[in-house]
Each structure stands twice: as C-alpha cells, then as structure tokens.
Design a protein around this motif. Structure first.
Motif, short mmCIF file in Angstrom:
data_model
loop_
_atom_site.label_atom_id
_atom_site.label_comp_id
_atom_site.label_asym_id
_atom_site.label_seq_id
_atom_site.Cartn_x
_atom_site.Cartn_y
_atom_site.Cartn_z
N ASP A 146 -7.63 0.87 1.12
CA ASP A 146 -7.41 0.64 -0.24
C ASP A 146 -8.89 1.75 -1.02
O ASP A 146 -8.67 2.42 -2.69
CB ASP A 146 -8.53 -0.54 -0.58
N ARG A 147 -9.75 2.00 -0.02
CA ARG A 147 -10.85 2.58 -0.85
C ARG A 147 -10.32 4.04 -1.04
O ARG A 147 -10.24 4.76 -2.29
CB ARG A 147 -11.89 2.62 -0.17
N ASP A 151 -7.04 0.36 9.33
CA ASP A 151 -8.89 0.13 8.74
C ASP A 151 -8.12 0.33 6.63
O ASP A 151 -8.31 0.45 5.79
CB ASP A 151 -10.00 0.99 8.35
N ARG A 198 0.73 -1.20 0.03
CA ARG A 198 0.17 0.15 -0.25
C ARG A 198 0.68 1.35 0.22
O ARG A 198 0.04 1.75 -1.21
CB ARG A 198 -0.35 -0.49 1.46
N GLU A 230 -8.59 -1.64 4.42
CA GLU A 230 -10.32 -1.37 3.52
C GLU A 230 -10.58 0.09 3.13
O GLU A 230 -10.57 0.51 1.68
CB GLU A 230 -11.74 -1.92 3.90
N THR A 231 -10.30 1.27 4.20
CA THR A 231 -10.53 2.07 4.13
C THR A 231 -9.28 2.65 2.71
O THR A 231 -9.75 3.70 2.08
CB THR A 231 -11.22 3.05 5.23
#
Length: 125
Positions: free
Chosen positions: A54-55, A49, A5, A51-52
């Motif tokens: 990545d979004r 978090d 990331r 997922e956040t």
C-alpha cells in the motif's frame, strides 16, 4: 483484498504515460514490468506484506499526480543551468544519447566497427 490492490496497480499502469523517446529506460515501462512480476497470479496473488504494498502504491500515485510539484511550486521551470524541461527531455531521448555515444568514439574505433563484422569486445576474448 489482493484483488483490490491488483486492480489499483493496473489502473495506475494504464494512466502512467509511456515515453517513446526513452526506449528501455522509461519509468512507465519499468512500472508495468514490476507489477507483472509482483502480481504473477493476477487477482489471486498472495501479498506477503500488504502495508508495504500500500505504501508503494501511494508513493507511485504521488509521483504520477505531481503531488510534490504542486505542493512546492517553483518560480521558474529551469534549473541553475538555465536548461528548460523541454530541452532536458530532448537531451535525454534515447536517439540523442546514442548519437552522443557515437560522437565520443575515436576515429580508430569507428573504423574498426565499420570494417569488422564482429564487435571489438569479441576481439579481446
């Protein structure tokens, strides 16, 4: 996984252009600062978090690649005012905005700033 990331965000920061005409108001500069804050420990940063994260990355990529501009093409490159993109960029440049702020000042305020060493805000204190 945090390292991946981090590298993706770094690559996005490298690709994102910095507009010199918008000093201290540029999205590219703001993005670089936020990535530096979010990944203080670099690749070793623990992400609370994923997922956040990545979004957010996917949203920034869509902005950077003009996803919606390409998905919904416009017939003309002007707004309802008839102002072109180039004109908007020129108007929003920091130097032009500063000149406009100076033009808004009254004569008395200009004279005070010219002859006083300290700022008018300091006079009221």
């Amino acid at each position: 996984m945090a390292a991946t990331r981090y590298r993706r965000f770094l690559k996005l920061c490298e690709e994102w252009p910095v507009e010199e005409t918008k000093r201290q108001r540029d999205l590219g500069v703001f993005l670089r600062q936020r990535v530096a804050q979010a990944f203080r420990e670099g690749e070793n940063t623990q992400i609370a978090d994923p997922e956040t994260c990545d979004r957010m990355y996917e949203s920034l990529v869509r902005i950077h690649t003009n996803h919606y501009k390409n998905k919904y093409p416009r017939l003309k490159d002007t707004s309802f005012t008839g102002v072109t993109v180039e004109d908007c960029k020129m108007i929003l440049a920091t130097d032009i905005l500063k000149q406009m702020e100076d033009m808004k000042k009254g004569t008395w305020k200009k004279l005070r700033e010219k002859f006083y060493a300290k700022k008018p805000e300091e006079d009221s204190k």
